[in-house]
Design a protein around this motif. Structure first.
Motif, PDB file in Angstrom:
ATOM      1  N   GLY A   1      -6.230   2.098 -10.353  1.00 43.65           N
ATOM      2  CA  GLY A   1      -5.047   2.826  -9.933  1.00 43.65           C
ATOM      3  C   GLY A   1      -4.047   1.892  -9.294  1.00 43.65           C
TER       4      GLY A   1
ATOM      5  N   TYR B   1      -2.107   4.195   2.019  1.00 38.02           N
ATOM      6  CA  TYR B   1      -1.512   3.984   0.699  1.00 38.02           C
ATOM      7  C   TYR B   1      -1.574   5.255  -0.140  1.00 38.02           C
ATOM      8  CZ  TYR B   1      -6.399   3.666  -0.779  1.00 38.02           C
ATOM      9  OH  TYR B   1      -7.724   3.938  -1.013  1.00 38.02           O
ATOM     10  N   GLN B   2      -0.717   5.309  -1.141  1.00 33.77           N
ATOM     11  CA  GLN B   2      -0.760   6.342  -2.167  1.00 33.77           C
ATOM     12  C   GLN B   2      -1.252   5.702  -3.454  1.00 33.77           C
ATOM     13  OE1 GLN B   2       3.197   8.074  -2.315  1.00 33.77           O
ATOM     14  NE2 GLN B   2       2.531   9.779  -1.026  1.00 33.77           N
ATOM     15  N   ARG B   3      -2.128   6.403  -4.163  1.00 32.85           N
ATOM     16  CA  ARG B   3      -2.724   5.852  -5.380  1.00 32.85           C
ATOM     17  C   ARG B   3      -2.310   6.687  -6.586  1.00 32.85           C
ATOM     18  NH1 ARG B   3      -7.943   5.805  -8.400  1.00 32.85           N
ATOM     19  NH2 ARG B   3      -8.556   3.625  -8.729  1.00 32.85           N
ATOM     20  N   LYS B   4      -1.825   6.013  -7.615  1.00 28.32           N
ATOM     21  CA  LYS B   4      -1.422   6.686  -8.849  1.00 28.32           C
ATOM     22  C   LYS B   4      -2.056   5.978 -10.030  1.00 28.32           C
ATOM     23  CE  LYS B   4       2.984   8.177  -6.862  1.00 28.32           C
ATOM     24  NZ  LYS B   4       2.547   9.572  -6.662  1.00 28.32           N
TER      25      LYS B   4
ATOM     26  N   ARG C   1     -13.654  -0.396  -2.645  1.00 24.89           N
ATOM     27  CA  ARG C   1     -12.566  -0.755  -3.537  1.00 24.89           C
ATOM     28  C   ARG C   1     -12.514  -2.263  -3.792  1.00 24.89           C
ATOM     29  NH1 ARG C   1      -6.881   0.681  -2.249  1.00 24.89           N
ATOM     30  NH2 ARG C   1      -7.315  -0.243  -0.229  1.00 24.89           N
TER      31      ARG C   1
ATOM     32  N   GLU D   1       2.641  -3.254  -3.095  1.00 25.99           N
ATOM     33  CA  GLU D   1       2.064  -2.588  -4.262  1.00 25.99           C
ATOM     34  C   GLU D   1       0.980  -3.483  -4.863  1.00 25.99           C
ATOM     35  OE1 GLU D   1       4.644   0.028  -7.060  1.00 25.99           O
ATOM     36  OE2 GLU D   1       4.368  -1.902  -8.080  1.00 25.99           O
TER      37      GLU D   1
ATOM     38  N   CYS E   1      -1.708   1.244  -6.194  1.00 27.71           N
ATOM     39  CA  CYS E   1      -1.636   1.640  -4.789  1.00 27.71           C
ATOM     40  C   CYS E   1      -0.351   1.116  -4.161  1.00 27.71           C
ATOM     41  CB  CYS E   1      -2.834   1.093  -4.018  1.00 27.71           C
ATOM     42  SG  CYS E   1      -4.430   1.633  -4.681  1.00 27.71           S
ATOM     43  N   THR E   2       0.341   1.984  -3.433  1.00 26.55           N
ATOM     44  CA  THR E   2       1.534   1.588  -2.693  1.00 26.55           C
ATOM     45  C   THR E   2       1.290   1.840  -1.214  1.00 26.55           C
ATOM     46  OG1 THR E   2       2.953   2.214  -4.553  1.00 26.55           O
ATOM     47  CG2 THR E   2       4.018   1.900  -2.412  1.00 26.55           C
ATOM     48  N   SER E   3       1.224   0.770  -0.435  1.00 21.78           N
ATOM     49  CA  SER E   3       0.981   0.878   1.004  1.00 21.78           C
ATOM     50  C   SER E   3       2.307   0.766   1.755  1.00 21.78           C
ATOM     51  CB  SER E   3       0.016  -0.217   1.473  1.00 21.78           C
ATOM     52  OG  SER E   3       0.577  -1.504   1.262  1.00 21.78           O
TER      53      SER E   3
ATOM     54  N   TRP F   1      -2.599  -4.725   2.562  1.00 20.35           N
ATOM     55  CA  TRP F   1      -3.731  -4.117   1.852  1.00 20.35           C
ATOM     56  C   TRP F   1      -4.545  -3.163   2.736  1.00 20.35           C
ATOM     57  CZ3 TRP F   1      -2.539  -9.368   1.537  1.00 20.35           C
ATOM     58  CH2 TRP F   1      -2.052  -9.816   0.300  1.00 20.35           C
TER      59      TRP F   1
ATOM     60  N   ASP G   1      -6.073  -1.285  -7.427  1.00 22.59           N
ATOM     61  CA  ASP G   1      -7.464  -1.263  -6.985  1.00 22.59           C
ATOM     62  C   ASP G   1      -8.349  -0.693  -8.085  1.00 22.59           C
ATOM     63  OD1 ASP G   1      -7.282   1.504  -6.921  1.00 22.59           O
ATOM     64  OD2 ASP G   1      -7.885   1.713  -4.837  1.00 22.59           O
TER      65      ASP G   1
END
Length: 262
Positions: A88, A198-201, A121, A106, A90-92, A194, A109
């Protein structure tokens, strides 16, 4: 080998001496490569090969604003998922403080599932060296920087050891030019990239993207060419450092795979 990287590089504590500076940090990276487990090592090989297979036509808009190579990361996420990995994007993001500037980062992971149901992860960062670039670096620091992997693959615990090593190396290099360590190269700032929420897409469509502007897309194409060039150079260096017959097969395979996509 139950000791940390910092203990290896602090054998005599004389970071100011050129030979000790170079040798100690080189030993740190040798140690890192030795402690990579089989899963991480295999994933690194897969990530490098898949990154080399990405073509400019595979790049699609990943943000409504500046892309910042998100399209390359999404392309790699897509290929990793097609290869069976739970990958995915990830944006932290983190708020600034007196000592640490705020920011966002960005990265990719991969979540491996073991027999006990536990997960840790694995971080994939496709522009790893850029996090440690500094002004007026001494020659020994540049050599250390260029010895870093082009794409980082590993746990956050191992990443923290890498960050500790590079912060000390940067501090030592800057000190030789009577320059302070800037806040965006501090350990706290680097870890925030890191370690922050974060959001995971998993799909660029989740971003509700607009079409990438031509100038921005050209930048992403430039990023991709640079990534390919660095990866191929890394393979050549590894071939020079390993027995010819074994590694030459890998180099030829990677080059054939790369040329087949371009």
């Amino acid at each position: 080998m139950g000791f940390s990287i910092l203990k290896i590089i602090n054998l005599d504590g004389r970071f100011g001496y050129y030979m000790a500076f170079s040798l100690h940090f080189w030993l740190a990276f040798v140690y890192y490569k030795l402690v990579m487990d089989q899963y991480e090592n295999d994933l690194l090989s897969v990530a490098n090969s898949l990154a080399l297979s990405i073509n400019e036509k595979d790049l699609h808009a990943a943000n409504s604003g500046l892309c910042k190579a998100s399209c390359i990361r999404f392309a790699l996420v897509k290929l990793l998922r097609m290869s069976g990995y739970d990958a995915g994007l990830c944006t932290s993001k983190w708020q600034g403080s007196d000592k640490v500037p705020g920011g966002d980062h960005e990265y990719i992971d991969v979540v491996p599932y073991n027999d006990t149901g536990g997960t840790e992860r694995v971080i994939i960062d496709i522009d790893f060296r850029s996090h440690f670039e500094i002004a007026r670096a001494v020659d020994s620091y540049d050599r250390i920087l260029n010895s870093l992997p082009v794409i980082y693959v590993g746990s956050f615990a191992k990443l923290k050891q890498y960050l500790q090593v590079m912060v000390e190396a940067a501090r030592s290099s800057l000190k030789q030019n009577s320059m302070p360590l800037p806040p965006w190269r501090s350990l706290a700032y680097l870890q925030a990239k890191w370690q922050s929420p974060y959001q995971r897409k998993i799909d660029s469509a989740e971003q509700n993207c607009n079409t990438t502007a031509p100038a921005d897309h050209k930048k992403c194409a430039g990023h991709l060419k640079r990534l390919h060039s660095l990866l191929l150079s890394e393979i050549e260096v590894e071939r020079a450092l390993k027995p010819y017959n074994r590694d030459n097969r890998r180099v030829k395979t990677e080059r054939r795979r790369y040329l087949s996509f371009h």
